[in-house]
Scaffold this motif. Structure first.
Motif, short mmCIF file in Angstrom:
data_model
loop_
_atom_site.label_atom_id
_atom_site.label_comp_id
_atom_site.label_asym_id
_atom_site.label_seq_id
_atom_site.Cartn_x
_atom_site.Cartn_y
_atom_site.Cartn_z
N ARG A 53 0.81 -1.20 0.00
CA ARG A 53 0.00 0.00 0.00
C ARG A 53 0.85 1.27 0.00
O ARG A 53 0.31 2.35 0.08
CB ARG A 53 -0.91 0.00 1.24
N VAL A 54 2.17 1.12 -0.03
CA VAL A 54 3.02 2.30 -0.03
C VAL A 54 3.92 2.27 -1.24
O VAL A 54 4.47 1.25 -1.57
CB VAL A 54 3.93 2.37 1.21
N ASP A 67 9.38 0.29 5.13
CA ASP A 67 8.12 1.02 5.33
C ASP A 67 6.95 0.28 4.69
O ASP A 67 5.87 0.18 5.27
CB ASP A 67 8.23 2.42 4.72
N THR A 71 3.65 -1.38 6.64
CA THR A 71 2.27 -1.07 6.27
C THR A 71 1.50 -2.34 5.95
O THR A 71 0.34 -2.51 6.36
CB THR A 71 2.26 -0.12 5.06
N SER A 75 -1.88 -3.60 7.87
CA SER A 75 -3.11 -3.69 7.08
C SER A 75 -3.61 -5.13 6.94
O SER A 75 -4.76 -5.36 6.60
CB SER A 75 -2.87 -3.11 5.68
N ALA A 178 -3.58 0.75 8.58
CA ALA A 178 -2.19 1.17 8.42
C ALA A 178 -2.07 2.69 8.49
O ALA A 178 -1.17 3.23 9.14
CB ALA A 178 -1.63 0.66 7.11
N THR A 179 -2.98 3.40 7.83
CA THR A 179 -2.97 4.86 7.86
C THR A 179 -3.21 5.36 9.27
O THR A 179 -2.54 6.29 9.76
CB THR A 179 -4.04 5.43 6.91
N GLU A 182 -0.16 4.88 11.70
CA GLU A 182 0.90 5.88 11.54
C GLU A 182 0.50 7.21 12.16
O GLU A 182 1.31 7.86 12.83
CB GLU A 182 1.20 6.07 10.04
#
Length: 254
Positions: A53-54, A67, A71, A75, A178-179, A182
């Motif tokens: 997702r990144v 990173d 994530t 997730s 995940a968002t 963070e």
């Protein structure tokens, strides 16, 4: 033989391809064909690995992959209990197995994965008891610090953290774990940074990464984010009893 990834969810970002030297990263419309599978790690029988997702964009390939893996862990794209090899993950990231293996070693040090000899890395499964124990340790560290800061930090410095609290609300509204993880980590890091103790911040962040539950719905995230705003209101107002109640309840709900 490697399994190819199934179609990824719409919200998943694509990861650019990696050049042969891995000195620069270019955007690509999807997963490119990766390097050949390295010897010594078996890739057959693995779960299909969704697109991360990144997006990988920074110069440090290892840092970008780390990173992206963090994530994917939060997730749920990398499933608890599943084993993933560095060559298979590298193929899907468009990089060699080396930066993936290095990133996985770091995650092993953090307790997120464990090494499976000659196969790769298994994603650690955390049960309810372990998550509760981690939340208790976080509370033992963070609650006394926040209560101490509530008595000494001026209101304007607490007010300066308002954008971070609001960001946790926006992240919670997205429903992406995940968002939210963070944004939540950034808020707690900023609060603890007021203690001017870098070791404290690092230990708290490590515990935070270990303690994030993977099964949390949007309603749970919204409730958690709302506690940040309420706590900040109490800190700005200097209402110590409310601060004590809110911060204790925040970690108990963990």
């Amino acid at each position: 033989m490697n399994q190819r990834a199934h179609a990824a969810p719409a919200e998943t970002a694509r990861v650019p391809a990696q050049s042969r030297s891995e000195q620069s990263v270019r955007e690509a419309p999807g997963f490119p064909a990766g390097p050949p599978v390295a010897r010594g790690e078996h890739t057959h029988g693995e779960r299909p690995i969704p697109q991360p997702r990144v997006a990988v964009q920074r110069p440090s390939v290892r840092g970008q992959v780390l990173d992206a893996l963090r994530t994917a862990l939060v997730s749920g794209d990398l499933a608890p209990g599943a084993v993933y090899s560095a060559p298979a993950l590298g193929e899907r990231f468009g990089v060699s197995a080396t930066p993936v293996r290095e990133a996985m070693q770091q995650l092993a040090l953090e307790g997120a994965v464990e090494v499976v000899p000659n196969r790769g890395f298994r994603v650690v499964e955390r049960g309810a008891r372990e998550l509760a124990e981690l939340a208790e340790v976080r509370a033992l560290i963070e609650v006394p610090v926040i209560l101490r800061l509530a008595r000494s930090v001026p209101a304007e410095r607490w007010a300066a953290l308002r954008p971070l609290a609001e960001e946790t609300v926006r992240a919670a509204a997205s429903g992406c774990r995940a968002t939210y993880a963070e944004a939540d980590r950034a808020f707690h890091r900023a609060v603890l940074a007021l203690a001017d103790n870098e070791q404290l911040v690092q230990i708290a962040e490590d515990l935070h990464r270990r303690a994030v539950p993977r099964q949390r719905g949007r309603a749970d995230l919204m409730a958690d984010a709302g506690e940040h705003a309420a706590l900040l209101d109490a800190l700005v107002a200097g209402e110590l009893d409310a601060v004590r109640r809110l911060v204790a309840g925040h970690f108990a709900a963990g």
